[in-house]
Design an enzyme around this catalytic site. Structure first.
Site, short mmCIF file in Angstrom:
data_model
loop_
_atom_site.label_atom_id
_atom_site.label_comp_id
_atom_site.label_asym_id
_atom_site.label_seq_id
_atom_site.Cartn_x
_atom_site.Cartn_y
_atom_site.Cartn_z
N GLY A 191 2.42 4.77 3.71
CA GLY A 191 3.33 3.83 3.07
C GLY A 191 4.37 4.53 2.21
CE LYS A 196 -7.19 -3.77 -5.96
NZ LYS A 196 -8.61 -3.91 -5.58
N GLY A 239 0.80 -1.22 0.00
CA GLY A 239 0.00 0.00 0.00
C GLY A 239 0.83 1.26 0.00
CB ALA A 240 4.33 1.87 -0.56
CB SER A 241 0.44 3.81 -4.60
OG SER A 241 -0.80 3.61 -3.95
NE ARG A 242 -3.55 6.80 -3.14
CZ ARG A 242 -3.89 5.65 -3.75
NH1 ARG A 242 -4.14 4.58 -3.02
NH2 ARG A 242 -3.97 5.57 -5.05
N GLY A 243 0.27 8.26 0.86
CA GLY A 243 0.07 8.32 2.30
C GLY A 243 1.23 7.82 3.14
CE LYS A 247 -4.75 -0.54 10.77
NZ LYS A 247 -4.30 -0.49 9.38
CE1 TYR A 276 -9.93 0.00 9.59
CE2 TYR A 276 -10.19 1.01 11.75
CZ TYR A 276 -9.44 0.80 10.60
OH TYR A 276 -8.20 1.39 10.49
#
Length: 294
Positions: free
Chosen positions: A30, A49, A24-28, A184, A180
């Site tokens: 990560g 993704k 999940g490192a494409s933003r934020g 988590k 959730y």
């Protein structure tokens, strides 16, 4: 909230030449962790993704890779669905083939929703469980054989502290929703279990959680919009805190649940000015929106 007790991090070197596998490192958060590692000249595989631009989400694996390279790192962008075993296995194998191994796994990918039990669709519940808990387990499973070959191997999971599951003072399940929360905290419990399973191999397994809201797409779209964003910290605080954890001695730092600001205060002293991490620089610390379990 427990009282702050400084933690002693024993440094084990920087990340030059080390390989990180970050989900999940494409933003934020990560991406912030990846960018901090890139400053040392790390090799970074980003498994996420988003390969094409999304109307509501900034960044793709390709734009993230460009940022990481500009920051000084080598990057392998991989389109990967961590719900799919073959996708994960192939991503791990490609990373090892490209960089020669994996030294650090960052379990960051997560699905967020807020709803009470009776308002939760089973589609929402299953998605959160499959990404958060199952995805963390699956990615860890395939990275473990390669982590064992590293000199200072780490698993860092972006999930809440273990005590949040049973703290009698705060029922976090009710605050944000049972479904959730279970998904988590599943990430945390997996990491806690792996700390014992892999402790003899020197694989340090820890969790990291933000003290305040972090200015990400999740906050913008689901947790209060512009108002919450203005009262948040930047993802950089998580990147800097993660760096201190993964560069410490893996045999000394294991089975710990950290908050981002506590990590930095432990390393740099309680007089550290954290204002640089605020979205609104002249805002007061008391104006920041704290996380649900704080």
């Amino acid at each position: 909230m427990k009282n702050f007790e400084p933690y002693e991090f024993k440094k084990a070197g920087d990340l030059k030449g080390k390989t990180l596998f970050i989900t999940g490192a494409s933003r934020g958060i990560g991406l912030a962790i990846a960018l901090r590692a890139a400053k040392d000249g790390a090799n970074i595989a980003i498994a996420a993704k988003t390969a094409e631009a999304h109307p509501k989400l900034e960044g793709t694996i390709h734009t993230a890779a460009e940022e990481i390279r500009k920051a000084g790192g080598r990057c392998l962008p991989i389109q990967c669905d961590i719900r799919d075993e073959k996708s994960v296995r192939d991503a791990v194998e490609l990373t090892v083939k490209t960089f020669g191994g994996i030294d650090i796994l960052v379990n960051n990918a997560s699905a967020l929703y807020m709803a009470k039990a009776e308002e939760t669709s089973m589609k929402q519940y299953d998605l959160a469980m499959s990404i958060n808990a199952r995805g963390t387990f699956l990615v860890s499973k395939y990275c473990i054989p390669h982590l064992r070959n590293s000199k200072n191997p780490r698993i860092l999971t972006i999930s809440p502290p273990l005590y949040a599951a049973t703290d009698p003072r705060v029922n976090w399940y009710a605050r944000i929703g049972v479904g959730y929360t279970i998904a988590k905290l599943g990430m945390t419990l997996i990491t806690h279990g792996l700390s014992e399973e892999l402790g003899g191999d020197g694989v340090g397994c820890n969790t990291l959680w933000p003290r305040t809201m972090i200015a990400t797409a999740a906050v913008q779209n689901l947790l209060g919009g512009d108002e919450s964003m203005r009262k948040s910290r930047t993802p950089d605080i998580m990147g800097d805190a993660a760096y201190e954890i993964v560069t410490s001695d893996s045999r000394k730092t294991n089975d710990q649940s950290f908050f981002d600001d506590e990590v930095l205060l432990s390393v740099y002293g309680q007089g550290l000015d954290l204002s640089k991490y605020r979205i609104v620089k002249d805002a007061k610390e008391t104006e920041l929106v704290t996380d649900f379990i704080c």
